[in-house]
Design a protein around this motif. Structure first.
Motif, PDB file in Angstrom:
ATOM      1  N   GLY A   6       0.829  -1.211   0.000  1.00  0.00           N
ATOM      2  CA  GLY A   6       0.000   0.000   0.000  1.00  0.00           C
ATOM      3  C   GLY A   6       0.855   1.250   0.000  1.00  0.00           C
ATOM      4  O   GLY A   6       0.600   2.195  -0.758  1.00  0.00           O
ATOM      5  N   ILE A   7       1.904   1.249   0.824  1.00  0.00           N
ATOM      6  CA  ILE A   7       2.788   2.419   0.910  1.00  0.00           C
ATOM      7  C   ILE A   7       3.536   2.618  -0.421  1.00  0.00           C
ATOM      8  O   ILE A   7       3.605   3.729  -0.945  1.00  0.00           O
ATOM      9  CB  ILE A   7       3.789   2.270   2.084  1.00  0.00           C
ATOM     10  CG1 ILE A   7       3.030   2.337   3.418  1.00  0.00           C
ATOM     11  CG2 ILE A   7       4.854   3.368   2.049  1.00  0.00           C
ATOM     12  CD1 ILE A   7       3.843   1.935   4.622  1.00  0.00           C
ATOM     13  N   VAL A   8       4.062   1.506  -0.962  1.00  0.00           N
ATOM     14  CA  VAL A   8       4.835   1.610  -2.217  1.00  0.00           C
ATOM     15  C   VAL A   8       3.938   2.096  -3.359  1.00  0.00           C
ATOM     16  O   VAL A   8       4.281   3.047  -4.077  1.00  0.00           O
ATOM     17  CB  VAL A   8       5.487   0.246  -2.571  1.00  0.00           C
ATOM     18  CG1 VAL A   8       6.121   0.283  -3.956  1.00  0.00           C
ATOM     19  CG2 VAL A   8       6.532  -0.128  -1.539  1.00  0.00           C
ATOM     20  N   CYS A   9       2.754   1.446  -3.519  1.00  0.00           N
ATOM     21  CA  CYS A   9       1.840   1.814  -4.623  1.00  0.00           C
ATOM     22  C   CYS A   9       1.402   3.268  -4.496  1.00  0.00           C
ATOM     23  O   CYS A   9       1.396   4.007  -5.487  1.00  0.00           O
ATOM     24  CB  CYS A   9       0.600   0.913  -4.616  1.00  0.00           C
ATOM     25  SG  CYS A   9       0.919  -0.732  -5.170  1.00  0.00           S
TER      26      CYS A   9
ATOM     27  N   SER B 191       2.875   5.728  -2.891  1.00  0.00           N
ATOM     28  CA  SER B 191       3.998   6.659  -3.115  1.00  0.00           C
ATOM     29  C   SER B 191       4.260   6.834  -4.608  1.00  0.00           C
ATOM     30  O   SER B 191       4.439   7.964  -5.084  1.00  0.00           O
ATOM     31  CB  SER B 191       5.274   6.144  -2.448  1.00  0.00           C
ATOM     32  OG  SER B 191       5.044   5.912  -1.103  1.00  0.00           O
ATOM     33  N   ILE B 192       4.275   5.693  -5.329  1.00  0.00           N
ATOM     34  CA  ILE B 192       4.487   5.764  -6.789  1.00  0.00           C
ATOM     35  C   ILE B 192       3.362   6.584  -7.428  1.00  0.00           C
ATOM     36  O   ILE B 192       3.591   7.448  -8.275  1.00  0.00           O
ATOM     37  CB  ILE B 192       4.572   4.351  -7.416  1.00  0.00           C
ATOM     38  CG1 ILE B 192       5.812   3.605  -6.899  1.00  0.00           C
ATOM     39  CG2 ILE B 192       4.603   4.416  -8.936  1.00  0.00           C
ATOM     40  CD1 ILE B 192       5.848   2.134  -7.254  1.00  0.00           C
TER      41      ILE B 192
ATOM     42  N   LEU C 217      -9.829   5.800  11.198  1.00  0.00           N
ATOM     43  CA  LEU C 217     -10.208   7.074  11.822  1.00  0.00           C
ATOM     44  C   LEU C 217      -9.184   8.166  11.479  1.00  0.00           C
ATOM     45  O   LEU C 217      -9.560   9.279  11.076  1.00  0.00           O
ATOM     46  CB  LEU C 217     -10.303   6.895  13.344  1.00  0.00           C
ATOM     47  CG  LEU C 217     -10.687   8.139  14.134  1.00  0.00           C
ATOM     48  CD1 LEU C 217     -12.141   8.519  13.863  1.00  0.00           C
ATOM     49  CD2 LEU C 217     -10.493   7.908  15.632  1.00  0.00           C
ATOM     50  N   ILE C 218      -7.899   7.808  11.614  1.00  0.00           N
ATOM     51  CA  ILE C 218      -6.836   8.788  11.304  1.00  0.00           C
ATOM     52  C   ILE C 218      -6.929   9.232   9.839  1.00  0.00           C
ATOM     53  O   ILE C 218      -6.853  10.416   9.527  1.00  0.00           O
ATOM     54  CB  ILE C 218      -5.434   8.198  11.617  1.00  0.00           C
ATOM     55  CG1 ILE C 218      -5.278   8.003  13.132  1.00  0.00           C
ATOM     56  CG2 ILE C 218      -4.316   9.088  11.084  1.00  0.00           C
ATOM     57  CD1 ILE C 218      -4.118   7.136  13.540  1.00  0.00           C
ATOM     58  N   THR C 219      -7.124   8.241   8.955  1.00  0.00           N
ATOM     59  CA  THR C 219      -7.207   8.540   7.519  1.00  0.00           C
ATOM     60  C   THR C 219      -8.359   9.500   7.242  1.00  0.00           C
ATOM     61  O   THR C 219      -8.211  10.469   6.488  1.00  0.00           O
ATOM     62  CB  THR C 219      -7.400   7.241   6.701  1.00  0.00           C
ATOM     63  OG1 THR C 219      -6.420   6.312   7.102  1.00  0.00           O
ATOM     64  CG2 THR C 219      -7.272   7.491   5.224  1.00  0.00           C
TER      65      THR C 219
ATOM     66  N   PHE D  42      -2.051   5.941   1.266  1.00  0.00           N
ATOM     67  CA  PHE D  42      -0.749   6.157   1.904  1.00  0.00           C
ATOM     68  C   PHE D  42      -0.919   6.375   3.416  1.00  0.00           C
ATOM     69  O   PHE D  42      -0.256   5.719   4.220  1.00  0.00           O
ATOM     70  CB  PHE D  42      -0.050   7.362   1.263  1.00  0.00           C
ATOM     71  CG  PHE D  42       1.327   7.620   1.810  1.00  0.00           C
ATOM     72  CD1 PHE D  42       2.403   6.851   1.402  1.00  0.00           C
ATOM     73  CD2 PHE D  42       1.537   8.612   2.750  1.00  0.00           C
ATOM     74  CE1 PHE D  42       3.670   7.067   1.913  1.00  0.00           C
ATOM     75  CE2 PHE D  42       2.796   8.844   3.273  1.00  0.00           C
ATOM     76  CZ  PHE D  42       3.867   8.066   2.852  1.00  0.00           C
ATOM     77  N   ILE D  43      -1.842   7.270   3.767  1.00  0.00           N
ATOM     78  CA  ILE D  43      -2.055   7.574   5.196  1.00  0.00           C
ATOM     79  C   ILE D  43      -2.540   6.314   5.924  1.00  0.00           C
ATOM     80  O   ILE D  43      -2.067   5.996   7.014  1.00  0.00           O
ATOM     81  CB  ILE D  43      -3.074   8.725   5.375  1.00  0.00           C
ATOM     82  CG1 ILE D  43      -2.552  10.001   4.722  1.00  0.00           C
ATOM     83  CG2 ILE D  43      -3.368   8.987   6.844  1.00  0.00           C
ATOM     84  CD1 ILE D  43      -3.622  11.033   4.454  1.00  0.00           C
TER      85      ILE D  43
END
Lengths: 80, 303
Positions: free
Chosen positions: B174-177, B179-180, B251-253, B290-291
């Protein structure tokens, strides 16, 4: 006063000691036995995650102890 | 079921397929050196293109067969509960990008053959393809060796009910996708804002298709997880801490995405104009992904 003291209380546990008493079992072995992840056991041991009543009972049952022997209240200002 | 419990026929099948995959992988790896040689020759003299392209095409065909065998091997390994770690998921992702590179290599070589005036971008694509192939071969080699060793030595590790690895890998993907995706959208915004290009509906469709391709590894791993849960008839995909972490991250997202959207509209406010219509949805999706992934991972690893 009592309410104020209770608010400052947190949940401590003896899981680490119980694991070592039970043939120095690993966090992973305990996690497998009760159906959670190793990270969950690690977080509970460190006091970062408070388990549900069901999970607390499962852990206690696994070590063949009462819940109070595994989990106990500690003052947040003293050692957890 | 542990590897030693496998019926001997399945065990033998997995061994044979892993051996074939290993041989194909080694041949394809050697072909990588041929490709490097061929690219160098073509860059020096375009007349050598025809004679060298046949070799490149054969290499691509071998790579295609290798990918098919890898798919079968991973399916067999997972079906028989052979314990393979995050490497298997990495193979899946790098394999996916290797397939994309096969098409981009073909397109780049086609442009070079047409003797376009500036082929520096095409050569960059080809070099990037070589690097991705190399990563895939290295990770693939380690994975095959691990599968073979697991089957052969019949390790007796227990299979956990809750899959911790896949939960973490999903967040990393999830982070990699995302970010790209965010980088790609930023790039599109920069290029379009300088070109003053009139944006058509087809531009919006193409951009969204590109974003979908970037998003695809994340969708694939989620689908893989769902299929795995259905196959194992596992009613509890997560334990209570994971559910707690997912809820907190949700919740944060939600809370963070509101000011992000507000800031975006304040910055945009008609200045970027048409581009905002084009990038709004993918930008929102990638930013929230990302979040969310970072929050889940942070909560999960906090202790």
């Amino acid at each position: 006063m009592l309410l104020h003291t209770l608010h400052r209380m947190n949940l401590g546990n003896n899981i680490r000691r119980c694991r070592f008493d039970k043939n120095e079992m690993s966090q992973e072995d305990l996690a497998d036995a009760i159906g959670v992840t190793r990270q969950t056991i690690h977080s509970i041991e460190k006091g970062k995650f408070i388990p549900s009543t069901l999970l607390a009972f499962k852990i206690a049952r696994y070590f063949e102890k009462n819940v109070e022997e595994i989990f106990f209240l500690v003052n947040d200002e003293t050692e957890r | 079921m542990k590897p030693e419990d496998l019926p001997s026929k399945q065990n033998t099948e997995t061994q044979i397929i892993s051996l074939i995959t290993l041989i194909l992988l080694l041949i394809s790896f050697l072909w990588l050196f041929y490709k490097i040689y061929a690219y160098r020759e073509i860059s020096e003299s375009i007349s050598s293109f025809d004679s060298l392209y046949t070799g490149i095409a054969i290499g691509n065909f071998l790579k295609f067969i290798l990918l098919i065998f890898f798919g079968i091997l991973l399916y067999k390994a997972l079906k028989n509960n052979v314990i393979i770690n995050a490497l298997a998921y990495l193979v899946f992702i790098t394999g996916f990008f290797t397939i994309i590179c096969m098409f981009s290599d073909w397109a780049a070589l086609h442009d070079i053959f047409q003797e376009e005036p500036d082929t520096s971008n095409e050569w960059s694509f080809l070099k990037m393809g070589l690097i991705i192939n190399f990563i895939f071969y290295v990770i693939g080699f380690i994975t095959i060796i691990k599968i073979r060793r697991e089957v052969r030595t019949s390790l007796t590790k227990r299979k956990s009910l809750i899959d911790e690895t896949i939960f973490e890998v999903i967040q990393y993907i999830g982070i990699v996708c995302s970010s790209i995706g965010l980088g790609f959208i930023l790039f599109v915004c920069l290029v379009l804002s300088h070109n003053h290009h009139v944006i058509s509906k087809s531009d919006i469709v193409i951009l969204n298709l590109f974003c979908l391709v970037i998003f695809l590894p994340y969708i694939s791993i989620i689908l893989y997880w769902i299929i795995k849960l259905i196959r194992e008839k596992n009613p509890e995909p997560c334990d209570e801490k994971q559910i707690h972490d997912l809820s907190m991250a949700g919740l944060i997202t939600w809370l963070v995405s509101i000011p992000i959207v507000m800031i975006y509209f304040l910055i945009d406010n008609g200045r970027i104009g048409e581009i905002s219509k084009m990038v709004y949805l993918p930008l929102y999706l990638f930013a929230t992904l990302f979040i969310f992934s970072v929050s889940v991972l942070r909560n999960y690893k906090k202790a």
